[in-house]
Structures are given as structure tokens and as C-alpha cells.
Motif scaffolding. Sequence first.
Motif, short mmCIF file in Angstrom:
data_model
loop_
_atom_site.label_atom_id
_atom_site.label_comp_id
_atom_site.label_asym_id
_atom_site.label_seq_id
_atom_site.Cartn_x
_atom_site.Cartn_y
_atom_site.Cartn_z
N THR A 314 0.85 -1.19 0.00
CA THR A 314 0.00 0.00 0.00
C THR A 314 0.89 1.24 0.00
O THR A 314 2.12 1.14 0.19
CB THR A 314 -0.91 0.03 1.23
OG1 THR A 314 -0.08 0.12 2.41
CG2 THR A 314 -1.77 -1.22 1.32
N ILE A 326 3.67 -2.78 7.44
CA ILE A 326 3.72 -4.15 6.93
C ILE A 326 3.52 -5.15 8.07
O ILE A 326 2.76 -6.12 7.94
CB ILE A 326 5.07 -4.41 6.22
CG1 ILE A 326 5.12 -3.63 4.90
CG2 ILE A 326 5.27 -5.90 5.95
CD1 ILE A 326 6.47 -3.66 4.22
N LYS A 328 1.93 -4.65 10.86
CA LYS A 328 0.53 -4.59 11.27
C LYS A 328 -0.34 -5.38 10.29
O LYS A 328 -1.28 -6.09 10.69
CB LYS A 328 0.06 -3.13 11.31
CG LYS A 328 -1.44 -2.94 11.58
CD LYS A 328 -1.86 -3.51 12.94
CE LYS A 328 -3.26 -3.04 13.32
NZ LYS A 328 -4.32 -3.56 12.44
N ALA A 329 -0.04 -5.29 9.01
CA ALA A 329 -0.78 -6.05 8.01
C ALA A 329 -0.58 -7.55 8.22
O ALA A 329 -1.54 -8.34 8.11
CB ALA A 329 -0.32 -5.65 6.61
N ILE A 330 0.64 -7.96 8.54
CA ILE A 330 0.93 -9.38 8.80
C ILE A 330 0.14 -9.87 10.01
O ILE A 330 -0.39 -10.98 10.02
CB ILE A 330 2.44 -9.59 9.00
CG1 ILE A 330 3.18 -9.36 7.67
CG2 ILE A 330 2.73 -10.98 9.54
CD1 ILE A 330 4.69 -9.35 7.80
N ASN A 332 -2.78 -8.75 11.06
CA ASN A 332 -4.16 -8.93 10.61
C ASN A 332 -4.32 -10.20 9.78
O ASN A 332 -5.29 -10.95 9.92
CB ASN A 332 -4.63 -7.73 9.79
CG ASN A 332 -5.02 -6.54 10.66
OD1 ASN A 332 -4.61 -6.45 11.81
ND2 ASN A 332 -5.82 -5.64 10.10
N LEU A 333 -3.36 -10.44 8.90
CA LEU A 333 -3.42 -11.64 8.05
C LEU A 333 -3.35 -12.91 8.88
O LEU A 333 -4.00 -13.91 8.57
CB LEU A 333 -2.27 -11.61 7.04
CG LEU A 333 -2.38 -10.56 5.92
CD1 LEU A 333 -1.07 -10.45 5.16
CD2 LEU A 333 -3.52 -10.89 4.98
N ASP A 391 2.60 -12.79 -0.17
CA ASP A 391 1.73 -13.85 0.34
C ASP A 391 1.97 -15.09 -0.50
O ASP A 391 1.62 -15.13 -1.69
CB ASP A 391 0.26 -13.42 0.26
CG ASP A 391 -0.66 -14.35 1.04
OD1 ASP A 391 -0.25 -15.50 1.31
OD2 ASP A 391 -1.78 -13.93 1.36
N LEU A 407 -6.91 -9.40 0.38
CA LEU A 407 -5.73 -8.77 0.98
C LEU A 407 -6.01 -7.32 1.35
O LEU A 407 -5.64 -6.86 2.44
CB LEU A 407 -4.54 -8.85 0.01
CG LEU A 407 -3.80 -10.18 -0.05
CD1 LEU A 407 -2.85 -10.21 -1.24
CD2 LEU A 407 -3.03 -10.43 1.24
N THR A 410 -8.56 -7.28 4.41
CA THR A 410 -7.98 -7.69 5.69
C THR A 410 -7.01 -6.65 6.24
O THR A 410 -6.95 -6.42 7.44
CB THR A 410 -7.28 -9.05 5.54
OG1 THR A 410 -8.26 -10.04 5.21
CG2 THR A 410 -6.56 -9.46 6.81
N THR A 411 -6.23 -6.02 5.37
CA THR A 411 -5.18 -5.12 5.84
C THR A 411 -5.62 -3.66 5.94
O THR A 411 -4.98 -2.87 6.65
CB THR A 411 -3.95 -5.20 4.91
OG1 THR A 411 -4.34 -4.81 3.58
CG2 THR A 411 -3.39 -6.61 4.88
N GLU A 421 -5.39 -8.85 18.85
CA GLU A 421 -4.20 -8.21 18.28
C GLU A 421 -2.99 -8.40 19.18
O GLU A 421 -1.89 -8.71 18.71
CB GLU A 421 -4.50 -6.73 18.07
CG GLU A 421 -3.42 -5.99 17.30
CD GLU A 421 -3.82 -4.55 17.05
OE1 GLU A 421 -3.78 -3.76 18.01
OE2 GLU A 421 -4.15 -4.22 15.91
#
Length: 432
Positions: A314, A326, A328-330, A332-333, A391, A407, A410-411, A421
Motif C-alpha cells: 500500500t 507491513i 501490522k498487516a501481517i 491482521n493476516l 503472500d 488482501l 484484511t489489511t 491483536e
Amino acid sequence: MAQILAPSVQWQLRTKQTSMSASSITPKMWSSLLLKQSSKVAVKSSAKFRVLALKSDGSTINRMEELLNLDVTPYTDKIIAEYIWIGGSGIDLRSKSRTISKPVEHPSELPKWNYDGSSTGQAPGEDSEVILYPQAIFKDPFRGGNNILVICDAYTPAGEPIPTNKRHRAAEIFSNKKVVDEIPWYGIEQEYTLLQTNVKWPLGWPVGAYPGPQGPYYCGVGADKSFGRDISDAHYKACLYAGINISGTNGEVMPGQWEYQVGPSVGIEAGDHIWCSRYILERITEQAGVVLTLDPKPIEGDWNGAGCHTNYSTKSMREEGGFDVIKKAILNLSLRHNEHISAYGEGNERRLTGKHETASINTFSWGVANRGCSIRVGRDTEKQGKGYLEDRRPASNMDPYVVTSLLAETTLLWEPTLEAEALAAQKLSLKV
């Protein structure tokens, strides 16, 4: 290498007095027969017009090839539009052609169309009409000229998306302002396997037997290591011609297996480009007499499977401080691992075993430069503190509309509870 199409009609030469094989007639005799137009000679076919096929020294002049390559642009403004859609399995591609009165530049200039959904497993026989909405246009590398390939999605006559129309939901996610503002980029690595037509065994493999073990085939060169390069190269050029954002290609670890990459693409464009590139690949393998499979584990045993690794970033990930975004995205994933796995392709459990450069399907993991993880982060991303994540879970037969939009959802749109979290961050050793 693509085969020249052979005529489907078997021409027979018949005389009233004698019969002889075409191969026994010399070129001189053929010329004499054709010049005399003798009543003793009749050329018959199921068509209503007559075609004289000249044969000489075992070769055939194929008039069909001339027609296939015919450029009609100087004679008419009309073009051929090949409408392409996804069939009832969610992975099979269908298409049919129609004439358009003049060249077009945008899908909105094209009419909606319909097809028999009962013949594709997408509608009941008593109400079988499914409506095609043109969504993306690409140049047609097969017909050339102003002719086009049209990626469509499918709706009921009432305007409702049918169940296999995954593009509709993806378009909704990608039109969300939070997603639009983050300008999501995707780079998709599409792996595929080429099979011999009659035996459905990988190209280049001895029938009923196995080649040497994996090792020399990845990016290999040579007749004993590379099988299907002409198909890969033809596909590469055809995609560039079509306007697909293809960025590279290479031979894969298992012999007879290849990969190409599409991207970086923004939002819904990623799915449109992958589906069109798959269609072009299907058409090329059709002409070459080779079978294309996107099965994630085409050969059981000690052979690599086929994936569709999806690189994602992003705007915030690409800017300073992006590595924290990144992570934080991981996080969530990791919390939606099961939801992603269920949407990442049929038969993926045969591929995600924890072996052959994959993570276990049951366990989420991440790492820097680790191809055995669910999510891989590149060394450059770690060093620069910004970049993208990969991914590695999607199977080769995944739906790119589903994977790319999931993706983003979720992110960017989904928010976990604070308790979940915190637990996930501790488990993954993430500090965000």
C-alpha cells in the motif's frame, strides 16, 4: 512450438476410370489436371464452395492460414470482439465472438450480451439467460488489427451478480475510499504446468516414467532441462501485444512447469490482467496441442507444486516507516488465516505441506527472505524499512479477484479486537 492448423476436410480425388493416391501423383500431373479442369476430376467437400488444395512432394499449401492472418482493416470499420467470462467451476474460461460496428476504446462503448448459463453450470435450463457486462478491453493478439479481447463479468437478467462473479465484490472493495487512498499495488506470480495431450503427463517427461530429480530445471537451458520454452515466449509476446502488464517469465523447479509475473497493477486491474493472460495462455496451448493445468499439485511426491504468489503493498507501506505498517498487516493476516486459506484455491492442501518451499496450511508464519513461510518479507524491505510483502499461500488456480480484494480488505478495512491483536503480536514476535 505452435502447430499450423491442418484442414479438417479430407479432400479426395476421384476419377471414373481409375483411383490413385494423391501422394503417387507427380507435380507435373497435378498441374495438368488443374489446367484441364477435366470433367473426369471432381473435388468434393461438405462446403458449398470449391477449394483446390495443391499437393507437392508431401507438403500442403494451407489456405486456411492465409485467411486466419487476413487483415480486414482496409476493407471495413467493423471489428471482432471476443467476450471472455469465467465458467461454472470458477476457474474455467469461456468465450464467444461478435461483430462491433467500429473500433472502441472503452468497455462502456460495448453492448451487454448474454449466454446460455445452463451449458456452463451457471443457470437452470428453464431460466438460462446470463448477462455479460464488458469490464476491460485488451488488444487481440490472435486476430490483430483493431480486434479486441473483452473481459466480462456475469449477472442475472435482474442485474444481480451470479455466484461465480467474484469481480463484482472485488470492485466494491477497491472502490472503498480507504482502499482507493492507499493505492494498493499487486505483483502476481502465476505458475502453470504443461501436459502432453493424450497422456496428461508433464511435457518433456518420459511417458509413464519420471525425469531426473529437481535441481537443473529451474531457469534451466537445454533440451534436457527446458520443456515448453516456445509456449512461454509466445505467451510473453502475446501479453505485451495485448497490453497486459506482464513483467517477466521463467522456467520453474519442476520440469514442464513455468511462471510468469504480472504487475505492478493497481486494484481491480490486477485481476483483469491475470484472467486475460490466462485466456491467452489457454489459446496458445490449444494451438500448440499441449494441455494447460493450474492444478496446485499436478504430480504427487517429491515435486514442487504450483502457486500464485501475490506481492502486495500500500502507499503507507511504500513510504518511510512502512515496515511497521507491513508488520501490522501481517498481524491482521495471521488472525484471518483460515478465511484466506479457504479462498486461496481448490486442492491447495496438497501443495501447502511445509515442504517444497511452502508453509503448512494449518500454521501461519512469516519471515524475512524465508520461502518456507506463509508471508515472506524481502531483505530490501527490511533494510530500507519500507516496501512490500509476499503472500505465498495462494494456489496456482486461485481467483485473482478474490485474493487481491481479500488482501485489501484484511489489511485496510478489517480491524481485530485489541485482545486478539495483542495475542497475535506476541505469538508472531511482532512489535507494531
